[in-house]
Design a protein around this motif. Sequence first.
Motif, PDB file in Angstrom:
ATOM      1  N   LEU A 105       0.769  -1.208  -0.203  1.00 51.16           N
ATOM      2  CA  LEU A 105       0.145   0.120  -0.024  1.00 51.16           C
ATOM      3  C   LEU A 105       1.003   1.410   0.005  1.00 51.16           C
ATOM      4  O   LEU A 105       0.542   2.273   0.565  1.00 51.16           O
ATOM      5  CB  LEU A 105      -1.090  -0.117   1.147  1.00 51.16           C
ATOM      6  CG  LEU A 105      -1.898  -1.268   1.242  1.00 51.16           C
ATOM      7  CD1 LEU A 105      -2.704  -1.134   2.429  1.00 51.16           C
ATOM      8  CD2 LEU A 105      -2.836  -1.050  -0.070  1.00 51.16           C
ATOM      9  N   ASP A 107       1.364   3.124  -2.434  1.00 50.86           N
ATOM     10  CA  ASP A 107       0.663   4.312  -3.115  1.00 50.86           C
ATOM     11  C   ASP A 107      -0.708   4.201  -3.492  1.00 50.86           C
ATOM     12  O   ASP A 107      -1.341   3.708  -4.384  1.00 50.86           O
ATOM     13  CB  ASP A 107       1.505   4.101  -4.922  1.00 50.86           C
ATOM     14  CG  ASP A 107       0.839   5.309  -5.632  1.00 50.86           C
ATOM     15  OD1 ASP A 107       0.420   6.358  -5.268  1.00 50.86           O
ATOM     16  OD2 ASP A 107       0.875   4.966  -6.971  1.00 50.86           O
ATOM     17  N   PRO A 108      -1.400   4.411  -2.189  1.00 51.13           N
ATOM     18  CA  PRO A 108      -2.811   4.152  -2.551  1.00 51.13           C
ATOM     19  C   PRO A 108      -3.577   5.376  -3.220  1.00 51.13           C
ATOM     20  O   PRO A 108      -3.066   6.296  -3.029  1.00 51.13           O
ATOM     21  CB  PRO A 108      -3.452   3.888  -0.859  1.00 51.13           C
ATOM     22  CG  PRO A 108      -2.200   4.901  -0.444  1.00 51.13           C
ATOM     23  CD  PRO A 108      -0.922   4.639  -0.998  1.00 51.13           C
ATOM     24  N   ALA A 119       1.549   8.856  -9.596  1.00 44.64           N
ATOM     25  CA  ALA A 119       1.880   7.897  -8.772  1.00 44.64           C
ATOM     26  C   ALA A 119       3.021   8.235  -7.772  1.00 44.64           C
ATOM     27  O   ALA A 119       4.049   9.164  -8.420  1.00 44.64           O
ATOM     28  CB  ALA A 119       2.004   6.484  -9.235  1.00 44.64           C
ATOM     29  N   GLY A 123       3.303   0.069  -5.076  1.00 48.48           N
ATOM     30  CA  GLY A 123       2.212  -0.579  -4.126  1.00 48.48           C
ATOM     31  C   GLY A 123       1.233  -1.494  -5.187  1.00 48.48           C
ATOM     32  O   GLY A 123       1.127  -1.148  -6.309  1.00 48.48           O
ATOM     33  N   THR A 124       1.026  -2.480  -4.731  1.00 50.11           N
ATOM     34  CA  THR A 124       0.270  -3.550  -5.408  1.00 50.11           C
ATOM     35  C   THR A 124      -0.251  -4.491  -4.417  1.00 50.11           C
ATOM     36  O   THR A 124       0.158  -5.029  -3.638  1.00 50.11           O
ATOM     37  CB  THR A 124       1.499  -4.369  -6.339  1.00 50.11           C
ATOM     38  OG1 THR A 124       1.853  -3.586  -7.371  1.00 50.11           O
ATOM     39  CG2 THR A 124       0.262  -5.539  -7.109  1.00 50.11           C
ATOM     40  N   THR A 165      -4.511   0.443  -5.454  1.00 51.77           N
ATOM     41  CA  THR A 165      -3.388   1.092  -5.961  1.00 51.77           C
ATOM     42  C   THR A 165      -3.357   1.098  -7.742  1.00 51.77           C
ATOM     43  O   THR A 165      -4.387   0.282  -7.808  1.00 51.77           O
ATOM     44  CB  THR A 165      -2.104   0.301  -5.531  1.00 51.77           C
ATOM     45  OG1 THR A 165      -1.926  -0.858  -6.285  1.00 51.77           O
ATOM     46  CG2 THR A 165      -2.102  -0.133  -4.124  1.00 51.77           C
ATOM     47  N   GLY A 213       3.410  -1.324   2.600  1.00 59.04           N
ATOM     48  CA  GLY A 213       4.053  -0.571   1.224  1.00 59.04           C
ATOM     49  C   GLY A 213       5.650  -0.624   0.868  1.00 59.04           C
ATOM     50  O   GLY A 213       6.275  -0.250   0.073  1.00 59.04           O
TER      51      GLY A 213
END
Length: 221
Positions: A105, A107-108, A119, A123-124, A165, A213
């Motif tokens: 997380l 880059d939510p 971005a 984050g994935t 994300t 993240g």
Amino acid sequence: MSAEPTLTARREDGLDIPLLVWRLAVPLLAISSAPLGGGIGVRHWIVNATVPMSYRRDDPDVHLTELAARERLGGPGVGLLTGVDVAEVVSAEEGGVRVWATVGLGDPIWAAAPPAAAASGPGTVNIVVCLPVRLSPAALVNAVATATEAKAQALWDLGLPATGTSTDAVSVLCPPDGPEAAYGGPRSEWGAPLARAVHTAVRAGGGTGRGSGMPWSDRLR
């Protein structure tokens, strides 16, 4: 589907990089947004591979095919990539529905962010769902939507003003034969436990000490 994925590693660029592998006992019908094996079709295996945040390959499907070959995985499969450590996979089960999630997380985002939004970091969230009954094609599509809604609810519960994300992926698998369940929505017979299991796994994965993240490669510093 095996009860748990196998955690292994491959050697790349002088590093031992973690890899999760599901070796399916029997091929399953899948719907997936993964870079390898996306769409709808019968799949024989699943790979969820950590990659360094310096990853710049523009052919992830080819890379994942190479990783599958190293693991001697035959037939078509599903391949996922993430910048977080897949050893931190979280599983949850409810009502016969099994879910695994790796949660990064860093880059939510809001799905409907303005065009200028950029971005800001890695984050994935990768989600793998296995159901014990066959879903109709429409129900498979609905199940993906249900899993995504449950993920967004988990992020809200974690205090993140986000829906996910920019690189999340979902894979839903079920038997290829047998009577079809017609619905996969959050109040359907199978969509309801799916939603709760996804919510549990993503919320746990995004909690303290997991899913922060932090890129896997940053942990090497």
